[in-house]
Scaffold this motif. Sequence first.
Motif, PDB file in Angstrom:
ATOM      1  N   LEU A 246     -49.283   1.285 -41.519  1.00 44.73           N
ATOM      2  CA  LEU A 246     -50.698   2.188 -41.422  1.00 44.73           C
ATOM      3  C   LEU A 246     -51.462   2.340 -42.635  1.00 44.73           C
ATOM      4  CD1 LEU A 246     -49.795   4.518 -38.323  1.00 44.73           C
ATOM      5  CD2 LEU A 246     -51.072   2.532 -38.246  1.00 44.73           C
ATOM      6  N   ALA A 247     -50.390   2.632 -43.679  1.00 45.83           N
ATOM      7  CA  ALA A 247     -50.864   2.870 -45.136  1.00 45.83           C
ATOM      8  C   ALA A 247     -51.344   1.469 -45.339  1.00 45.83           C
ATOM      9  CB  ALA A 247     -49.760   3.253 -45.930  1.00 45.83           C
ATOM     10  N   ASP A 248     -50.733   0.365 -45.406  1.00 42.50           N
ATOM     11  CA  ASP A 248     -51.353  -0.684 -45.883  1.00 42.50           C
ATOM     12  C   ASP A 248     -52.694  -1.025 -45.123  1.00 42.50           C
ATOM     13  OD1 ASP A 248     -49.526  -1.573 -47.824  1.00 42.50           O
ATOM     14  OD2 ASP A 248     -48.166  -2.166 -46.266  1.00 42.50           O
ATOM     15  N   ALA A 249     -52.860  -0.848 -44.072  1.00 41.91           N
ATOM     16  CA  ALA A 249     -54.151  -1.303 -43.316  1.00 41.91           C
ATOM     17  C   ALA A 249     -55.086  -0.307 -43.530  1.00 41.91           C
ATOM     18  CB  ALA A 249     -53.851  -0.818 -41.485  1.00 41.91           C
ATOM     19  N   ALA A 250     -54.739   0.922 -44.039  1.00 42.74           N
ATOM     20  CA  ALA A 250     -55.633   1.921 -44.483  1.00 42.74           C
ATOM     21  C   ALA A 250     -56.242   1.640 -45.900  1.00 42.74           C
ATOM     22  CB  ALA A 250     -55.411   3.145 -44.473  1.00 42.74           C
TER      23      ALA A 250
ATOM     24  N   THR B 200     -61.763   5.281 -40.321  1.00 39.90           N
ATOM     25  CA  THR B 200     -61.486   6.004 -39.325  1.00 39.90           C
ATOM     26  C   THR B 200     -60.046   5.736 -38.581  1.00 39.90           C
ATOM     27  OG1 THR B 200     -62.392   4.257 -37.797  1.00 39.90           O
ATOM     28  CG2 THR B 200     -63.922   6.062 -38.637  1.00 39.90           C
ATOM     29  N   HIS B 201     -59.555   6.434 -37.888  1.00 37.83           N
ATOM     30  CA  HIS B 201     -58.324   6.065 -36.967  1.00 37.83           C
ATOM     31  C   HIS B 201     -58.380   4.590 -36.296  1.00 37.83           C
ATOM     32  CE1 HIS B 201     -57.977  10.546 -37.193  1.00 37.83           C
ATOM     33  NE2 HIS B 201     -56.881  10.434 -37.797  1.00 37.83           N
ATOM     34  N   ARG B 202     -59.383   4.606 -35.431  1.00 37.46           N
ATOM     35  CA  ARG B 202     -59.746   3.210 -34.821  1.00 37.46           C
ATOM     36  C   ARG B 202     -59.833   2.092 -35.826  1.00 37.46           C
ATOM     37  NH1 ARG B 202     -64.128   4.425 -29.931  1.00 37.46           N
ATOM     38  NH2 ARG B 202     -62.868   5.918 -28.902  1.00 37.46           N
ATOM     39  N   ALA B 203     -60.448   2.280 -36.864  1.00 36.99           N
ATOM     40  CA  ALA B 203     -60.492   0.966 -38.000  1.00 36.99           C
ATOM     41  C   ALA B 203     -59.061   0.764 -38.274  1.00 36.99           C
ATOM     42  CB  ALA B 203     -61.591   1.363 -39.213  1.00 36.99           C
ATOM     43  N   ILE B 204     -58.419   1.697 -38.635  1.00 31.78           N
ATOM     44  CA  ILE B 204     -56.996   1.342 -39.090  1.00 31.78           C
ATOM     45  C   ILE B 204     -55.952   0.716 -38.049  1.00 31.78           C
ATOM     46  CG2 ILE B 204     -54.925   2.408 -39.843  1.00 31.78           C
ATOM     47  CD1 ILE B 204     -56.576   4.725 -41.219  1.00 31.78           C
ATOM     48  N   ASP B 205     -56.307   1.395 -36.815  1.00 34.36           N
ATOM     49  CA  ASP B 205     -55.396   0.449 -35.748  1.00 34.36           C
ATOM     50  C   ASP B 205     -56.036  -0.886 -35.704  1.00 34.36           C
ATOM     51  OD1 ASP B 205     -54.289   3.201 -34.728  1.00 34.36           O
ATOM     52  OD2 ASP B 205     -55.808   3.514 -33.370  1.00 34.36           O
ATOM     53  N   ARG B 206     -57.249  -1.114 -35.617  1.00 36.69           N
ATOM     54  CA  ARG B 206     -57.515  -2.448 -35.452  1.00 36.69           C
ATOM     55  C   ARG B 206     -56.915  -3.389 -36.577  1.00 36.69           C
ATOM     56  NH1 ARG B 206     -62.449   0.063 -33.903  1.00 36.69           N
ATOM     57  NH2 ARG B 206     -63.403  -0.318 -36.007  1.00 36.69           N
ATOM     58  N   GLU B 207     -57.017  -2.679 -37.918  1.00 35.39           N
ATOM     59  CA  GLU B 207     -56.610  -3.467 -38.943  1.00 35.39           C
ATOM     60  C   GLU B 207     -55.218  -3.764 -38.915  1.00 35.39           C
ATOM     61  OE1 GLU B 207     -56.943  -5.637 -42.519  1.00 35.39           O
ATOM     62  OE2 GLU B 207     -58.525  -4.646 -41.575  1.00 35.39           O
TER      63      GLU B 207
ATOM     64  N   ALA C  99     -51.968  10.622 -46.917  1.00 39.75           N
ATOM     65  CA  ALA C  99     -50.823   9.733 -46.723  1.00 39.75           C
ATOM     66  C   ALA C  99     -50.982   8.291 -47.471  1.00 39.75           C
ATOM     67  CB  ALA C  99     -50.810   9.293 -45.209  1.00 39.75           C
ATOM     68  N   VAL C 100     -52.430   7.886 -47.718  1.00 38.02           N
ATOM     69  CA  VAL C 100     -52.453   6.668 -48.293  1.00 38.02           C
ATOM     70  C   VAL C 100     -52.221   7.083 -49.833  1.00 38.02           C
ATOM     71  CG1 VAL C 100     -54.177   5.066 -49.373  1.00 38.02           C
ATOM     72  CG2 VAL C 100     -54.050   5.708 -46.749  1.00 38.02           C
TER      73      VAL C 100
ATOM     74  N   SER D  66     -55.676 -10.108 -57.451  1.00 37.62           N
ATOM     75  CA  SER D  66     -54.724  -9.782 -56.564  1.00 37.62           C
ATOM     76  C   SER D  66     -54.492  -8.347 -55.987  1.00 37.62           C
ATOM     77  CB  SER D  66     -53.351 -10.259 -57.095  1.00 37.62           C
ATOM     78  OG  SER D  66     -52.853  -9.670 -58.314  1.00 37.62           O
ATOM     79  N   ALA D  67     -54.747  -7.480 -56.880  1.00 38.35           N
ATOM     80  CA  ALA D  67     -54.476  -6.005 -56.560  1.00 38.35           C
ATOM     81  C   ALA D  67     -55.831  -5.133 -56.219  1.00 38.35           C
ATOM     82  CB  ALA D  67     -53.624  -5.170 -57.490  1.00 38.35           C
ATOM     83  N   ARG D  68     -56.890  -6.039 -55.824  1.00 39.41           N
ATOM     84  CA  ARG D  68     -58.127  -5.630 -55.733  1.00 39.41           C
ATOM     85  C   ARG D  68     -58.394  -4.583 -54.674  1.00 39.41           C
ATOM     86  NH1 ARG D  68     -63.083  -6.983 -52.830  1.00 39.41           N
ATOM     87  NH2 ARG D  68     -65.001  -6.807 -54.157  1.00 39.41           N
ATOM     88  N   SER D  69     -57.712  -4.868 -53.524  1.00 39.59           N
ATOM     89  CA  SER D  69     -57.814  -3.914 -52.690  1.00 39.59           C
ATOM     90  C   SER D  69     -57.040  -2.355 -52.840  1.00 39.59           C
ATOM     91  CB  SER D  69     -57.082  -4.399 -51.256  1.00 39.59           C
ATOM     92  OG  SER D  69     -57.892  -5.623 -50.608  1.00 39.59           O
TER      93      SER D  69
END
Length: 208
Positions: free
Chosen positions: A11-15, A28-35, A56-57, A99-102
């Motif tokens: 979840l942290a990586d997705a966030a 948002t919670h939904r955006a993280i769930d989708r990712e 958390a992030v 490579s670490a842009r995100s």
Amino acid sequence: MPQRGNRRELLADAAIEVLARDGGRGLTHRAIDREAEVPEGTTKNYYPTRSAVFLAVARYLAAQHTEALRSLRSQVPADVTGEDIAALYAAMLRRMSTSARSQFLALFELHLEAVRNPEVREALGDITEANVDTAVQLQTAVGRRMSRRGAGLLDAGMLGVALSMLSLPDDLVEELGFDDPDGLARALLSLASVRDEPAISVLRDHAS
């Protein structure tokens, strides 16, 4: 089903990816769930509020970063040179825009959140302290002196330059030399050097 610790990392990586792509407003919670490709409601189950997600992030990135720098400081070779250190910082600038842009863009969004969130601010403080400790140790390893104030200036400069590399028009980046990580790293290291601090500070530090 993944173990709880692994699910939190997922979840942290997705966030981080959501923050990098959509910014703080899109976290948002939904955006993280989708990712993360997990059932809807999963993120909210772990982190009930957006504030909890941000925290958390921040803690996740801080833990990763401080551990990486702790490992780096423990493996500095005895024959390390000033040019090696400049090359290291140049490589960091390149990674921030490639490579670490995100991770870097997520970190910048966290800095904005930290203005209003003291807990996020504390986690980012851990990152800065690790950067400062590392800069001071690396300079010491090559027989140079850098104060913590100077190391803090170096850290802030790295963040600012990396942000400019990513956010300014390409022609302006080229005109200002922000497309030259090697030159930028050397300039930032020179700017942060103890010789650029007031002489009285140098004398006081030597006397203490």
